[in-house]
Design an enzyme around this catalytic site. Structure first.
Site, PDB file in Angstrom:
ATOM      1  N   TYR A 103      64.450  -1.964 -32.336  1.00 36.23           N
ATOM      2  CA  TYR A 103      64.217  -1.683 -30.913  1.00 36.23           C
ATOM      3  C   TYR A 103      62.836  -2.209 -30.523  1.00 36.23           C
ATOM      4  O   TYR A 103      61.872  -2.069 -31.287  1.00 36.23           O
ATOM      5  CB  TYR A 103      64.308  -0.176 -30.643  1.00 36.23           C
ATOM      6  CG  TYR A 103      64.575   0.154 -29.195  1.00 36.23           C
ATOM      7  CD1 TYR A 103      65.829  -0.049 -28.643  1.00 36.23           C
ATOM      8  CD2 TYR A 103      63.568   0.670 -28.384  1.00 36.23           C
ATOM      9  CE1 TYR A 103      66.084   0.249 -27.307  1.00 36.23           C
ATOM     10  CE2 TYR A 103      63.812   0.976 -27.054  1.00 36.23           C
ATOM     11  CZ  TYR A 103      65.077   0.754 -26.524  1.00 36.23           C
ATOM     12  OH  TYR A 103      65.328   1.046 -25.203  1.00 36.23           O
ATOM     13  N   ASN A 150      69.178   8.352 -19.784  1.00 36.83           N
ATOM     14  CA  ASN A 150      70.499   8.007 -19.247  1.00 36.83           C
ATOM     15  C   ASN A 150      70.674   8.306 -17.763  1.00 36.83           C
ATOM     16  O   ASN A 150      71.042   7.405 -16.997  1.00 36.83           O
ATOM     17  CB  ASN A 150      71.581   8.683 -20.091  1.00 36.83           C
ATOM     18  CG  ASN A 150      71.618   8.128 -21.504  1.00 36.83           C
ATOM     19  OD1 ASN A 150      71.965   6.985 -21.719  1.00 36.83           O
ATOM     20  ND2 ASN A 150      71.239   8.945 -22.480  1.00 36.83           N
ATOM     21  N   ASP A 157      90.611   1.487 -24.868  1.00 37.10           N
ATOM     22  CA  ASP A 157      91.869   2.090 -25.308  1.00 37.10           C
ATOM     23  C   ASP A 157      91.643   2.831 -26.617  1.00 37.10           C
ATOM     24  O   ASP A 157      91.280   2.221 -27.633  1.00 37.10           O
ATOM     25  CB  ASP A 157      92.926   1.003 -25.511  1.00 37.10           C
ATOM     26  CG  ASP A 157      93.408   0.422 -24.197  1.00 37.10           C
ATOM     27  OD1 ASP A 157      94.290   1.035 -23.586  1.00 37.10           O
ATOM     28  OD2 ASP A 157      92.870  -0.628 -23.794  1.00 37.10           O
ATOM     29  N   PHE A 205      69.054  -4.538 -16.910  1.00 36.79           N
ATOM     30  CA  PHE A 205      68.225  -3.374 -16.562  1.00 36.79           C
ATOM     31  C   PHE A 205      67.713  -2.733 -17.844  1.00 36.79           C
ATOM     32  O   PHE A 205      68.473  -2.502 -18.784  1.00 36.79           O
ATOM     33  CB  PHE A 205      69.021  -2.339 -15.758  1.00 36.79           C
ATOM     34  CG  PHE A 205      68.191  -1.124 -15.399  1.00 36.79           C
ATOM     35  CD1 PHE A 205      67.381  -1.144 -14.279  1.00 36.79           C
ATOM     36  CD2 PHE A 205      68.207   0.006 -16.203  1.00 36.79           C
ATOM     37  CE1 PHE A 205      66.588  -0.036 -13.969  1.00 36.79           C
ATOM     38  CE2 PHE A 205      67.424   1.109 -15.901  1.00 36.79           C
ATOM     39  CZ  PHE A 205      66.612   1.085 -14.769  1.00 36.79           C
TER      40      PHE A 205
END
Length: 358
Positions: free
Chosen positions: A79, A152, A202, A295
């Site tokens: 990261y 989030n 799915d 973003f």
């Protein structure tokens, strides 16, 4: 100062021994790693010694901290923003003030606070950081929401507000709709009169997932296989062609978002869960004049933007307290951290966001 510990230091100055008392945190139990690698093999639970609480420091007894994909990536060493090991895991979190440094006047033991901006090292029972990192909250705020609102829900809010000038009656299409960001997009859009078209992978339980999203306010919900048609827009009914699309999956799921977009629409990529590239046809650029952008919420998470960051977080937490914003979470006792980690890593099938409760 409740339960504060003091350490007496004896220092020799000009031939005389003088005693000084240093305020100390309690010992902390922490999720620790001393090198980068697979989180399920490099992390371990250890005891950390007390830490000195300096004049501008605040010691917080943690209540909750999430396990985010970015936390996994930090431990893996991939990261962009990450601490160098040895380090304690975690980045978001909330808790109760345990004790404060001598210069602190506006926080007291028992106050509910969250890390704002987020900062490494939240996967431990006690965290000591400078006062600038702690944001005092309304006591009625659920700790698990305070601990998860920054990454989030803030991503959902800023993508809706910043990318395209949306009006009531417009539409958004998104994949990864059952994710925490996806759930927040549905609810925040509905509050603004904006329709949402939602795409699911799915997998078993998709019918139940559809019903959950509809209850949150989703207008349309489709599995990827349902969109294996010549013209996906024929499925829209009364929902307008979307001006904005959100992609956190990549691969075919990103292509489906692009197919829904109206002329001149924009797709925002904020993740890549499928680890597959976004592939775009020439005609999508030339004839549909689509725009693709990205973003990264980290751009909002710095001390120099803290005032506006906290205004947004207070807005989101206000919606949560009013029952207008919610999302799926599973609370895991700290003693079961590695089970929660396995769930986050996908070892136990599809699972809700894992929140460590201390």
């Amino acid at each position: 100062m409740a339960c504060a510990r003091f350490l007496t230091l004896k220092i020799q100055i000009s031939g005389k021994v003088r005693a000084f008392s240093a305020l100390m945190s309690p010992p902390s139990t922490a999720v620790f790693y001393d090198h980068h690698g697979p989180p399920d093999t490099v992390t371990k639970i250890i005891k950390l010694p007390p830490v000195e609480i300096k004049a501008n420091d605040v010691c917080v007894k943690m209540l909750a901290a999430p396990i985010n994909p970015s936390d996994i990536n930090r431990i893996q060493g991939v990261y962009p923003v990450r601490p160098q090991p040895p380090a304690v895991g975690g980045y978001e979190g909330a808790g109760l003030v345990h004790s404060v440094g001598s210069a602190i006047r506006d926080l007291s033991p028992g106050d509910l606070v969250m890390l704002s901006p987020p900062s490494p090292g939240t996967w431990q029972t006690h965290v000591v950081k400078d006062k600038r990192f702690w944001h005092k909250l309304d006591k009625d705020t659920p700790a698990e929401y305070a601990a998860t609102v920054t990454i989030n829900p803030l991503t959902a809010l800023r993508m809706i507000e910043d990318i395209v000038d949306l009006k009531s009656g417009d539409a958004i299409v998104q994949n990864g709709a059952t994710s925490m960001v996806g759930q927040c997009v549905i609810q925040l859009a509905k509050l603004r009169g904006i329709h949402t078209i939602n795409i699911l992978r799915d997998r078993p339980g998709s019918d139940e997932a559809k019903e959950k999203l509809k209850k949150l306010g989703a207008d349309e919900v489709y599995t990827e296989s349902q969109l294996d048609v010549k013209n996906v827009k024929s499925l829209l009914g009364n929902v307008p062609e979307p001006a904005l699309g959100f992609n956190c999956v990549g691969g075919n799921a990103a292509s489906l978002v692009l197919k829904f977009l109206r002329q001149g629409g924009t797709m925002v990529t904020y993740g890549g869960m499928a680890k597959k590239p976004v592939t775009v046809s020439t005609s999508a650029f030339v004839f549909k004049e689509l725009t693709l952008t990205g973003f990264y919420v980290q751009n909002w998470l710095s001390l120099d933007r803290n005032e506006e960051l906290r205004e947004m977080l207070d807005y989101l937490l206000g919606l949560i307290r009013e029952g207008k914003l919610k999302y799926d979470m599973e609370l895991a006792p700290f003693s079961e951290f590695h089970t929660a980690l396995d769930k986050t890593l996908g070892k136990l099938g599809s699972q809700p966001k894992q929140i460590i409760k201390f």
